[in-house]
Design an enzyme around this catalytic site. Structure first.
Site, PDB file in Angstrom:
ATOM      1  CB  SER A 141      -0.848   0.015   1.335  1.00  0.00           C
ATOM      2  OG  SER A 141      -1.381   1.368   1.472  1.00  0.00           O
ATOM      3  CE1 TYR A 155      -3.928  -2.503   4.996  1.00  0.00           C
ATOM      4  CE2 TYR A 155      -3.608   0.054   4.497  1.00  0.00           C
ATOM      5  CZ  TYR A 155      -4.014  -1.283   4.168  1.00  0.00           C
ATOM      6  OH  TYR A 155      -4.090  -1.614   2.546  1.00  0.00           O
TER       7      TYR A 155
HETATM    8  N1  NAP Z   1      -8.736  -0.535  -1.677  1.00  0.00           N
HETATM    9  C1  NAP Z   1      -7.607   0.360  -1.173  1.00  0.00           C
HETATM   10  O1  NAP Z   1      -7.835   1.356  -1.281  1.00  0.00           O
HETATM   11  C2  NAP Z   1      -6.423  -0.308  -0.966  1.00  0.00           C
HETATM   12  C3  NAP Z   1      -5.279   0.660  -1.076  1.00  0.00           C
HETATM   13  C4  NAP Z   1      -3.825   0.085  -0.929  1.00  0.00           C
HETATM   14  C5  NAP Z   1      -3.521  -1.165  -1.074  1.00  0.00           C
HETATM   15  N2  NAP Z   1      -4.696  -2.170  -0.744  1.00  0.00           N
HETATM   16  C6  NAP Z   1      -4.494  -3.557  -0.626  1.00  0.00           C
HETATM   17  O2  NAP Z   1      -4.947  -4.083  -1.721  1.00  0.00           O
HETATM   18  C7  NAP Z   1      -5.259  -5.265  -1.155  1.00  0.00           C
HETATM   19  C8  NAP Z   1      -6.611  -5.664  -1.654  1.00  0.00           C
HETATM   20  O3  NAP Z   1      -7.699  -4.919  -1.233  1.00  0.00           O
HETATM   21  P1  NAP Z   1      -9.018  -4.593  -1.601  1.00  0.00           P
HETATM   22  O4  NAP Z   1      -9.259  -3.217  -1.204  1.00  0.00           O
HETATM   23  O5  NAP Z   1      -9.179  -5.384  -2.735  1.00  0.00           O
HETATM   24  O6  NAP Z   1      -9.625  -5.464  -0.429  1.00  0.00           O
HETATM   25  P2  NAP Z   1     -11.067  -6.103  -0.167  1.00  0.00           P
HETATM   26  O7  NAP Z   1     -12.198  -5.440  -1.004  1.00  0.00           O
HETATM   27  O8  NAP Z   1     -11.443  -6.066   1.250  1.00  0.00           O
HETATM   28  O9  NAP Z   1     -10.893  -7.726  -0.596  1.00  0.00           O
HETATM   29  C9  NAP Z   1     -10.025  -8.417   0.188  1.00  0.00           C
HETATM   30  C10 NAP Z   1      -9.693  -9.654  -0.516  1.00  0.00           C
HETATM   31  O10 NAP Z   1      -8.572 -10.367   0.158  1.00  0.00           O
HETATM   32  C11 NAP Z   1      -9.333 -11.766   0.416  1.00  0.00           C
HETATM   33  N3  NAP Z   1      -8.910 -11.933   2.068  1.00  0.00           N
HETATM   34  C12 NAP Z   1      -9.047 -11.193   3.211  1.00  0.00           C
HETATM   35  N4  NAP Z   1      -8.321 -11.929   4.107  1.00  0.00           N
HETATM   36  C13 NAP Z   1      -8.113 -12.997   3.709  1.00  0.00           C
HETATM   37  C14 NAP Z   1      -7.737 -14.054   4.339  1.00  0.00           C
HETATM   38  N5  NAP Z   1      -7.404 -14.231   5.815  1.00  0.00           N
HETATM   39  N6  NAP Z   1      -7.413 -15.161   3.586  1.00  0.00           N
HETATM   40  C15 NAP Z   1      -7.528 -15.327   2.101  1.00  0.00           C
HETATM   41  N7  NAP Z   1      -8.053 -14.251   1.670  1.00  0.00           N
HETATM   42  C16 NAP Z   1      -8.291 -13.077   2.177  1.00  0.00           C
HETATM   43  C17 NAP Z   1     -10.670 -11.449   0.521  1.00  0.00           C
HETATM   44  O11 NAP Z   1     -11.331 -12.774   0.351  1.00  0.00           O
HETATM   45  P3  NAP Z   1     -12.935 -12.765   0.844  1.00  0.00           P
HETATM   46  O12 NAP Z   1     -13.694 -12.383  -0.513  1.00  0.00           O
HETATM   47  O13 NAP Z   1     -13.218 -14.395   1.048  1.00  0.00           O
HETATM   48  O14 NAP Z   1     -13.431 -12.219   1.992  1.00  0.00           O
HETATM   49  C18 NAP Z   1     -10.973 -10.725  -0.837  1.00  0.00           C
HETATM   50  O15 NAP Z   1     -10.746 -11.404  -1.900  1.00  0.00           O
HETATM   51  C19 NAP Z   1      -4.915  -5.865   0.284  1.00  0.00           C
HETATM   52  O16 NAP Z   1      -3.699  -6.079   0.605  1.00  0.00           O
HETATM   53  C20 NAP Z   1      -4.872  -4.335   0.692  1.00  0.00           C
HETATM   54  O17 NAP Z   1      -4.231  -4.133   1.812  1.00  0.00           O
HETATM   55  C21 NAP Z   1      -6.113  -1.615  -0.885  1.00  0.00           C
END
Ligand code: NAP
Length: 247
Positions: A141, A155
Site C-alpha cells: 500500500s 496497517y
Molecule cells: N482498496 C484500497 O484502497 C487499497 C489501497 C492500498 C492497498 N490495498 C491492498 O490491496 C489488497 C486488496 O484490497 P481490496 O481493497 O481489494 O480489499 P477487499 O475489497 O477487502 O478484498 C480483500 C480480498 O482479500 C481476501 N482476503 C482477506 N482476508 C483473507 C484471508 N485471511 N485469507 C485469504 N484471503 C483473504 C478477500 O477474500 P473474501 O472475499 O473471501 O473475503 C478478498 O478477496 C490488500 O492487500 C489491501 O491492503 C487496498
C-alpha cells in the site's frame, strides 16, 4: 506436463476488489488463474463463472492466509490441477483502523498474520514449485510511504514490512532469476475502502492530487505488466500507484 501448457498464475486473495481485477486481467493475458478466498464463496464462484464466460480458466480455492497449512494446501491444489506455477500474486489483506489506545489485540494479530506472516508463508510455500525466471508480486500500500491520517498505525506497519520483505527476498531469489516486486496502490474503489463510509472516502479522495480513487483494473494493469517478460529487470521494487497521494 509439457512446457507448452498454459502458464499458471496463483492469486492469494482473489475473490473481490483488487484481487478479482488481477484474476480477470491475468486470465485475459492467457494465464490459468487459481485464486484463494477466505469467506466470500459467492463472490469467488461468480468470478470463476465470469472468467470462464470470457473464455479463460480460473479455480476458486478456500484458504485462509492466516493459516500456514491452508496456504500450503492452496499451492498443492494448484500443482495437482495444473502442474506448473509461473506467477504468484499475494494480494490478500485486511485493514483495521484505530488509534493506539483503542486497537484490540485481535486486530493487531489479524493484520500481522494476514498482511505480513501470510505473505511470507505464501511465497515460501510457492517457491519450490516455481521455475527459475518466475514472477512474484505482492500488493502492499502507498501507506508504507505516507499515511496522511491517524488511526492506521498497525496497517501502515504491515505494509512497510512487506516493502522491506520484498527487498530482502529479491536478493534471495536473484540467483534463480525470479523477480519479486511490491505494488503499492493508493485509495482504490473496493469494499475495503467502502468501509470508511462516504465521509471517509470523500476525505481520502480529496487528499489525492488527481482527485479520484483508482479503479481496481488500473492496479491490475500494473501487475500484468510486471508479469511480462519485458519487465524482467525490475526486482525488489515497491511501485506506488496512487494518483500522487504519497508525493
Ligand atoms: N482498496 C484500497 O484502497 C487499497 C489501497 C492500498 C492497498 N490495498 C491492498 O490491496 C489488497 C486488496 O484490497 P481490496 O481493497 O481489494 O480489499 P477487499 O475489497 O477487502 O478484498 C480483500 C480480498 O482479500 C481476501 N482476503 C482477506 N482476508 C483473507 C484471508 N485471511 N485469507 C485469504 N484471503 C483473504 C478477500 O477474500 P473474501 O472475499 O473471501 O473475503 C478478498 O478477496 C490488500 O492487500 C489491501 O491492503 C487496498
Amino acid at each position: 506436463m509439457s512446457d507448452d501448457s498454459r502458464k499458471v498464475a496463483l492469486v492469494f486473495g482473489g475473490s473481490r476488489g483488487i484481487g478479482a481485477a488481477i484474476v480477470s486481467r491475468l486470465a485475459d493475458d492467457g494465464y490459468t488463474v487459481p485464486f484463494t478466498y477466505v469467506s466470500r464463496e459467492d463472490a469467488a464462484n461468480d468470478l470463476v463463472a465470469k472468467v470462464r464466460g470470457a473464455g479463460g480458466d480460473a479455480l476458486a480455492i478456500k484458504a485462509d492466509s492466516a493459516k500456514k497449512d491452508d496456504l500450503a494446501a492452496a499451492v498443492g491444489t494448484t500443482i495437482d490441477r495444473f502442474g506448473r506455477l509461473d506467477v504468484v500474486v499475494v494480494n490478500a489483506g485486511v485493514a483495521r483502523m484505530g488509534l493506539i489506545d483503542a486497537v484490540p489485540l485481535e486486530d493487531l494479530d489479524l493484520q500481522l498474520d494476514v498482511n505480513v506472516r501470510g505473505v511470507y508463508l505464501a511465497i515460501q510455500a510457492a517457491l519450490p514449485h516455481m521455475k527459475d525466471g518466475g514472477r512474484i508480486v505482492t500488493i502492499g500500500s502507498n501507506i508504507a510511504v505516507r499515511s496522511g491520517f491517524p488511526g492506521a498505525s498497525v496497517y501502515q506497519t504491515t505494509k512497510a514490512a512487506v516493502a522491506g520483505m520484498v527487498k530482502g527476498l529479491a536478493l534471495d531469489l536473484a540467483p534463480r532469476g525470479i523477480t519479486i516486486n511490491n505494488v503499492q496502490p493508493g485509495p482504490t474503489r473496493t469494499d475495503m475502502i467502502g468501509a470508511l463510509g462516504n465521509e471517509g472516502m470523500d476525505m481520502v479522495t480529496n487528499m489525492v492530487p488527481l482527485k479520484r480513487m483508482a479503479e481496481p483494473d488500473e492496479i491490475a494493469g500494473l501487475v500484468s505488466y510486471i508479469a511480462r517478460n519485458e519487465a524482467g529487470y525490475i526486482t525488489g521494487a515497491s511501485l506506488t500507484i496512487d494518483g500522487g497521494f504519497a508525493l
